[in-house]
Design a protein around this motif. Structure first.
Motif, mmCIF file in Angstrom:
data_model
loop_
_atom_site.group_PDB
_atom_site.id
_atom_site.type_symbol
_atom_site.label_atom_id
_atom_site.label_comp_id
_atom_site.label_asym_id
_atom_site.label_seq_id
_atom_site.Cartn_x
_atom_site.Cartn_y
_atom_site.Cartn_z
ATOM 1 N N SER A 13 -41.665 2.130 24.875
ATOM 2 C CA SER A 13 -40.861 0.929 24.690
ATOM 3 C C SER A 13 -41.764 -0.285 24.613
ATOM 4 O O SER A 13 -42.914 -0.248 25.033
ATOM 5 N N ASN A 331 -29.418 -8.198 28.435
ATOM 6 C CA ASN A 331 -30.603 -7.552 27.863
ATOM 7 C C ASN A 331 -30.160 -6.425 26.938
ATOM 8 O O ASN A 331 -29.219 -5.681 27.263
ATOM 9 N N GLU A 333 -31.444 -3.047 24.532
ATOM 10 C CA GLU A 333 -32.468 -2.060 24.171
ATOM 11 C C GLU A 333 -31.914 -1.214 23.034
ATOM 12 O O GLU A 333 -30.769 -0.763 23.089
ATOM 13 N N VAL A 360 -38.360 2.481 21.985
ATOM 14 C CA VAL A 360 -37.249 1.660 22.456
ATOM 15 C C VAL A 360 -37.599 0.195 22.226
ATOM 16 O O VAL A 360 -38.581 -0.308 22.770
ATOM 17 N N VAL A 362 -37.112 -3.322 23.186
ATOM 18 C CA VAL A 362 -36.608 -4.101 24.318
ATOM 19 C C VAL A 362 -36.668 -5.575 23.927
ATOM 20 O O VAL A 362 -37.749 -6.121 23.700
#
Length: 517
Positions: A13, A331, A333, A360, A362
């Motif tokens: 990520s 947030n 993702e 991922v 983010v």
């Protein structure tokens, strides 16, 4: 080369610099569902001037001072959700069932009959509610006579140099996808172009020129593209409320809530497309493609409620309550993959491509401010036999806002919401009639669409009923609610603008146990 190759991929990520929010993301938090105790649900949530119920304090915080005793309540809900999706004349029906503890709370009452100030009762309440169950399952399928998903990738690819879409020796799919996402001049659009190129959905006009910025589709023309879009969502918006209220001379009740919101939401979508059009005589031709996305959103928020209830007579109460905007910090993702079957005219062969970066995305924390809410209420009591109650609420969805507003993507979205959303109202009507230890209840709820043109997200209609039995120091209540609303669901955020029409039907059975102590 302009591109800086990443020789080492740390973890799976990274912090990306761009995302693609939509109005529907804001409405997921701005449009509130009706949950709570069985009595509250059975009467359509028309509790703004009634009080005396754990869920009523969410409408008007002054309602906790109506309690005569300490009380605790727990509620269990069974939700059956049915979606009928229509896409270019083809209908598909899916069902989703959820069992959940959707309410748990207690109120503590403090009496001071010796008080000379007139403030003779105070109450403190603590309550948790699953404010909105976000579980959903939708399948939309049919033959689109006009458009392919290729435009989603093609529109994003134009203007990006070919070198950013091609891996170099020693560079993996994942490392290049990550590089594009974290580069401020490339970002999300470049990642989508990369997925389209690597899956052979699109090709450059000049394969030999790394600075090429023009692309064309490999999806055969001719229309009649079969689409099947599957959406699976899991999650909730939860709310914990700390309530305080007081009663003045048993005539005026005032209160305040501090609401702590939290959300956890996963939306997985898989869009499949195939066609029976003739392959091209040269180059590549897409036979079928599947595009997968999984979005995980989590965060918290805060809001306040202020309210008052006035006992005009022994049988008439009126209430007024104000809920501030809810300020969320969220947030996101995102994970993506794409696969395709394609024909290569050069080798006269069918081939497969599977592009899974294993990364991922983010994104930086962002904020959503939902609109405030004003509720006026009135209740008529028929002695100890029953009551009739009405609530009327207004909420200006045009004031919904993404922040920071100086971000171009949020500023553009905020402008769209001001243009497309409106000041809408909600009407709730409820009644209760007591027969010895039994209570019979019914309710109606209408919620106007937040859109000026309600095709995108329609009005909500709800009917409810229920029963209650009083054991003395404890009660048990059960309710049934049927509600329905229609909306449109885009298969992709852009490029493929044709939408499926979704008719949603929710059936809710709630069982509550209430005890005085």
């Amino acid at each position: 080369m302009k591109k800086i190759l990443l020789s080492l991929l740390i973890g799976g990520s990274f912090m990306a610099n761009a995302q693609e929010p939509a109005i529907s993301d804001a409405l997921r938090y701005g449009v509130q569902n009706l949950n709570g105790t069985a009595r509250f649900r059975a009467m359509g949530g028309a509790f703004g001037a009634i009080g005396g119920d754990m869920s009523a304090i969410n409408i008007n915080p002054a309602g906790s001072s109506i309690f005569n005793f300490n009380q605790a309540a727990i509620s269990l809900s069974s939700i059956n959700r049915s979606n009928n999706a229509s896409y270019f004349g083809t209908s598909s029906t899916t069902k989703e069932n959820t069992l959940d503890i959707n309410q748990l709370g207690a109120v503590f009452v403090f009496n001071d009959k010796a008080s000379k100030s007139g403030w003779k009762k105070f109450a403190l309440g603590l309550n948790y509610e699953n404010a909105n169950n976000l579980d959903d399952y939708i399948v939309s399928e049919g033959v689109n006579p006009y458009n392919s998903m290729d435009n989603y990738f093609l529109n994003r690819a134009q203007g990006f140099e070919l070198q950013y879409l091609q891996t170099q020796p020693g560079e993996s799919i994942g490392s290049l996808y990550q590089y594009l996402g974290e580069n401020q001049n490339l970002g999300f659009d470049a990642q989508q172009a990369f997925l389209g190129y690597q899956s052979y959905v699109l090709s450059p006009l000049d394969e030999s020129d790394e600075h090429n910025t023009d692309y064309f589709t490999n999806v055969p023309t001719g229309g009649n593209y079969y689409h099947k879009n599957t959406i699976q969502a899991k999650g909730y918006n939860g709310k914990f409320t700390a309530n305080f209220s007081g009663a003045y001379q048993d005539k005026l009740y005032v209160g305040m809530n501090m609401n702590f919101h939290f959300t956890d939401y996963v939306r997985t979508s898989s869009l499949y497309e195939s066609n029976l059009n003739d392959f091209y005589d040269d180059g590549y031709s897409i036979d079928a493609v599947r595009f997968n996305n999984e979005l995980y959103t989590y965060g918290s928020g805060f809001s306040l409620n202020l309210g008052a209830i006035y006992k005009a007579t022994e049988n008439v109460r009126v209430g007024l309550a104000y809920e501030t905007p809810t300020w969320y910090r969220l947030n996101d993702e995102l994970t993506q993959s794409i696969s395709s079957n394609f024909y290569d005219a050069t080798t006269d062969s069918m081939n497969q491509s599977y592009v899974n970066p294993g990364i991922v995305n983010v994104y930086p924390t962002y904020k959503i401010q939902t609109p405030s809410k004003l509720t006026g209420s009135a209740t008529v009591l028929f002695g100890k036999k029953g009551l009739l109650s009405v609530d009327y609420s207004t909420k200006n969805y045009a004031k919904t806002e993404f922040k920071p507003n100086n971000e171009t993507i949020y500023s553009r979205l905020n402008t769209q919401m001001k243009d497309q959303l409106q000041d809408s109202y909600e009407l709730r009507v409820g009644g209760e009639y007591k027969i010895q230890k039994w209570s019979v209840r019914g309710g109606y709820r209408f919620e106007q669409s937040p859109y000026k043109t309600d095709y995108a997200f329609g009005d909500l209609m709800s009917y409810s009923g229920g029963l209650g039995y009083n054991f003395g120091k404890s009660k048990i209540d059960i309710s049934y609610t049927n509600e329905h609303r229609a909306r449109t669901e885009a298969l992709l955020t852009s490029g493929l603008n044709d939408t499926a029409r979704i008719k949603n039907y929710n059936n809710n059975v709630t069982l509550s146990y209430v005890i005085n102590f």
